[in-house]
Design a protein around this motif. Structure first.
Motif: not given
Lengths: 309, 309
Positions: B61-66, B108-121, B287-295
């Motif tokens: 559906a989408s590709i996100g890149i950090g 990449d740091v911003k992407a990791a922030a999104v991924g870390a927040a999601r991983a933490l719930g 974190a960064a790859a997960l956050g990139a997928a979310i973004i």
């Protein structure tokens, strides 16, 4: 019509604003001491506004109140409003009961941030830096007021920027507030006078070395606050407000010179264009009262944003 | 299915995530040098993910890149990605042309922030503090990523917290990054070794005074970054990530001890409960790859927030 009140330690500033946030009426009254007197001050200020503008209470859609101290914006409860003799007060509830209107309460610096952003017509993220007895900031985005997780957002006055700096009332050394807060600086100046910071600027101009040192510290502290706000939140504009900002261009000139000095040493800082982001709150703008009126009228959906930051 | 890629200086981490952001497949590849090689690295990583997870491109559906460097999230253009040999690159456009998929790019740091927040719930405002060669942070709220006005949000590594501190590569003195950045600290240590910061922690434990001083500086710098993030944005949690965070509890213990030391001197800091807000990114979390997928999968409305947030 929406009403906004800025309940200060000595005076209360109240405005009535229209659809476009234009100010329809404004009154100033003395602020009473203690919970009951503070509620009475608010009620009397509202009645003064109504007669000043020839409105009726039925025409009032909402009332917003900005007040120093810790505010639970969700409930309108105020705690630790030391300057007002208020330990704890359900301000929103008391005013709602007295006037039967929709009431919201916010910390005065946060309210001033909302008002300053609106007065500027800011579309980008804007910080209001309150330079008074203490130092704190409020940040406003296009989504509303930035509040953070526990209401500590903007408490940058207690960030230490120099371990060898003056001791702060908070217990740390070299806090931004210890360098540039009106209370801390006046205490170190230690001479009588109604406007000690203005006296310090004048004495520095006259060559007094103690005054010069204090004045340099103020510029260093305010410049540090600007860097913190831009490098953390990347605000487009930092609006200088609060009592010390009455020094106008004399203050802004010192701060800009300090920011340019640091930018000259750092290509990175230079790229951030910090000096150009610093503005003075236009004299006479009732930022906190205007912001309180806007917050008081915030629709439910926006309140979600305001509450959750 | 959404794909997320973290294009690092040496390796690229790629994940495929499902509806609940659960990781369906993950691959790691070496990162090429220069614009064309970086685009090729992304395209090859996507194909490897597809074969690894037995998916087809139609299912994506989408590709996100950090990616490290300055990113214009609105256009997907990357500039100054020095570690990748990229001066300027329309990464989103090139990958879109090569794969015909929806592509978004973020720092990449911003992407990791999104991924870390999601991983933490995380439901409250969360900061990701990247402790690598350099130091920067990303802040995520319930409204999405905090970006600020000009993309400088989170550049707290270049806030000076000690005028008498070590000179920073940015030209200032006593920057958080000069005290705690892996590059600056390894340079002052000046001894060969694949993991200089781990060597410093070990040597400090063994009683080496140079190492002890450097290790204290790391704790001071990271603790200062935590204070900046809480007193400015009032984040509920500061997640320690990046290469240095691989030291785990040894690092967190030093930082917590420094925060408790400062809280003991200041009732105000004590009331902010700083030490309890510091967490380590769980080992192995992409974190960064997960956050990139979310973004990459952010709906239009949220993109507005992400862009102006």
């Amino acid at each position: 019509m929406r009403l906004g009140l800025d309940v200060g330690g000595t005076k209360t500033d109240a405005v009535a604003v229209g659809e476009a946030d234009e100010i329809l009426a404004r009154v100033r009254t003395a602020t009473g001491w203690g919970p009951d007197a503070v509620v009475d001050t608010v009620v009397q200020a509202v009645h003064s506004l109504l007669s000043e503008g020839r409105f009726t209470l039925e025409k009032v859609a909402s009332i917003g109140i900005g007040i120093p101290g810790q505010v639970d914006a969700a409930t309108g409860r105020v705690t630790h409003a030391v300057n007002l003799g208020v330990a704890e007060l359900d301000l929103a509830g008391a005013v709602r009961r007295a006037l039967g209107a929709e009431v919201r309460v916010e910390n005065d610096v946060k309210a001033a941030a909302v008002g300053a952003a609106r007065a500027l017509g800011a579309v980008e993220t804007t910080a209001f830096l309150n330079l008074g007895t203490g130092i704190a900031a409020g940040v406003v985005t296009d989504r509303g007021l930035w509040r953070g997780a526990r209401g500590a957002a903007g408490e940058i006055g207690h960030l230490s920027v120099d371990p060898a700096g003056p001791t702060c009332r908070c217990g740390q050394s070299g806090c931004i507030e210890a360098l540039a807060g009106g209370g801390a600086v006046a205490q170190r100046w230690g001479r009588p006078g109604a406007l000690p910071i203005r006296d310090i600027f004048d004495a520095a101009d006259a060559g007094n070395s103690d005054a010069r040192e204090l004045r340099v510290g103020i510029a260093r502290g305010v410049a540090a606050a600007v860097r913190v706000l831009v490098l953390t939140a990347d605000v487009e504009t930092v609006v200088l407000g609060g009592g010390i900002s009455a020094l106008g261009e004399r203050l802004r000139g010192d701060v800009v010179a300090e920011l340019e000095r640091s930018a000259a040493a750092s290509a990175f800082l230079s790229s951030l264009d910090l000096a150009a982001r610093v503005q003075l709150l236009a004299p006479g703008v009732p930022a906190a009262a205007l912001g309180a009126a806007i917050i008081g009228a915030a629709p439910m959906e926006e309140r979600e944003v305001l509450t959750h930051g």
